[in-house]
Enzyme design. Structure first.
Site, short mmCIF file in Angstrom:
data_model
loop_
_atom_site.label_atom_id
_atom_site.label_comp_id
_atom_site.label_asym_id
_atom_site.label_seq_id
_atom_site.Cartn_x
_atom_site.Cartn_y
_atom_site.Cartn_z
N LYS A 138 0.81 -1.25 -0.13
CA LYS A 138 0.01 0.15 0.11
C LYS A 138 0.85 1.26 0.09
CE LYS A 138 -4.54 -1.77 1.53
NZ LYS A 138 -5.31 -1.94 2.57
N ARG A 161 -3.16 -10.03 5.25
CA ARG A 161 -3.54 -10.20 3.82
C ARG A 161 -2.54 -9.76 2.95
NH1 ARG A 161 -6.63 -7.32 0.07
NH2 ARG A 161 -7.73 -8.28 -1.19
#
Length: 295
Positions: A230, A270
């Protein structure tokens, strides 16, 4: 930060229907989309997506998370029929092959169809806010449910990254969601919470939440942390002198964040790179075992 009342003693470390490896779980990301921020288009074909899911399982993924709608910043929704066509055949094929599969969706019809096809978990980045029918759907399905902290759709979420104290605010908003889900019939013992790293958050918010996972655990639900590749990781790498690092080049740093999350007690991480994520949580488990024995 103010004290947060404990909803129930301790935090569950196992959920019915999901693997129990005795460490933080690793969820492998399988985006069957053309436009996801990191791997969009790579697995849009059903056959390639199934092969990728099988490969993730072979690499050690405890859960393979199948998503048919991008939630990257600025993304627009897809039609319901398109999302169903992208996800359900992949979930069905993986489930038949014995892979523990989840569906990443905000839409109750997709969640229902995926569970019927064999998904064991519903992973909803909106925490039930995007579709009022999601709570009753999950309650009827009786499967574990990930409720993420969410404030707005992807195309406008960056405008909602305003907090007094991000930890207090996220705890309050997630706590409210747990109560509302329970009122709608969702068993709190099946709820996993996700602080929503990167969703209506600036990098400083993401790091603060990661540094205070222990506070979020006081809500009494297992935590899923989805930090892989991210923006806040890319920003930290750039600030550290690495320059602009594209998402696919952030896997080593993502594994480091997974290790930090697992040490802090995360139930699941995740990730895109399953092998690196698995190594990270194994190291975290070894560290925690020795930390627990330290005088």
């Amino acid at each position: 930060m103010q004290d947060v009342p404990v909803r129930r003693p301790g935090t569950r470390t196992e959920l019915e229907g999901l693997p129990r490896p005795g460490r933080c779980l690793v969820m492998g990301i399988l985006n069957v989309t053309p436009d996801s921020f990191s791997d969009g288009g790579l697995y849009a074909d059903t056959g390639r997506a199934v092969d990728r899911g099988l490969a993730l399982a072979a690499q050690g993924a405890d859960i393979v998370d199948v998503g048919g709608e991008s939630t990257r910043p600025g993304a627009y929704p897809v039609g319901l029929e398109e999302e169903l066509a992208r996800t359900v055949p992949v979930v069905r094929a993986l489930a038949r092959a014995g892979v523990c599969t989840s569906v990443d969706t905000m839409h109750a019809p997709v969640a229902r169809a995926a569970v019927e096809a064999g998904a064991r978990l519903v992973n909803d980045v909106s925490g039930g806010l995007a579709d009022p029918a999601m709570a009753s759907t999950v309650a009827a399905a009786g499967v574990p449910y990930v409720a993420m902290h969410w404030r707005a759709p992807s195309r406008e979420m960056d405008r909602h990254a305003e907090y007094g104290d991000v930890v207090d605010d996220v705890i309050a908003e997630l706590g409210l969601r747990v109560r509302q889900l329970a009122d709608a019939g969702v068993d709190p013992a099946r709820v996993v919470l996700d602080p929503g790293i990167g969703f209506a958050k600036r990098p400083e918010h993401d790091w603060t939440l990661l540094a205070h996972l222990g506070s979020l655990r006081r809500l009494g639900c297992p935590l899923l942390v989805g930090a892989s590749r991210k923006r806040f990781i890319g920003a930290a790498l750039a600030a550290g002198g690495a320059g602009e690092v594209p998402p696919a080049g952030r896997d080593v740093a993502s594994a480091a964040v997974s290790a930090l999350a697992a040490v802090a007690g995360a139930y699941c991480v995740r990730v895109h790179d399953v092998r690196a994520g698995l190594d990270a949580v194994r190291m975290a488990a070894a560290y925690r075992a020795h930390l627990d024995r330290t005088p």
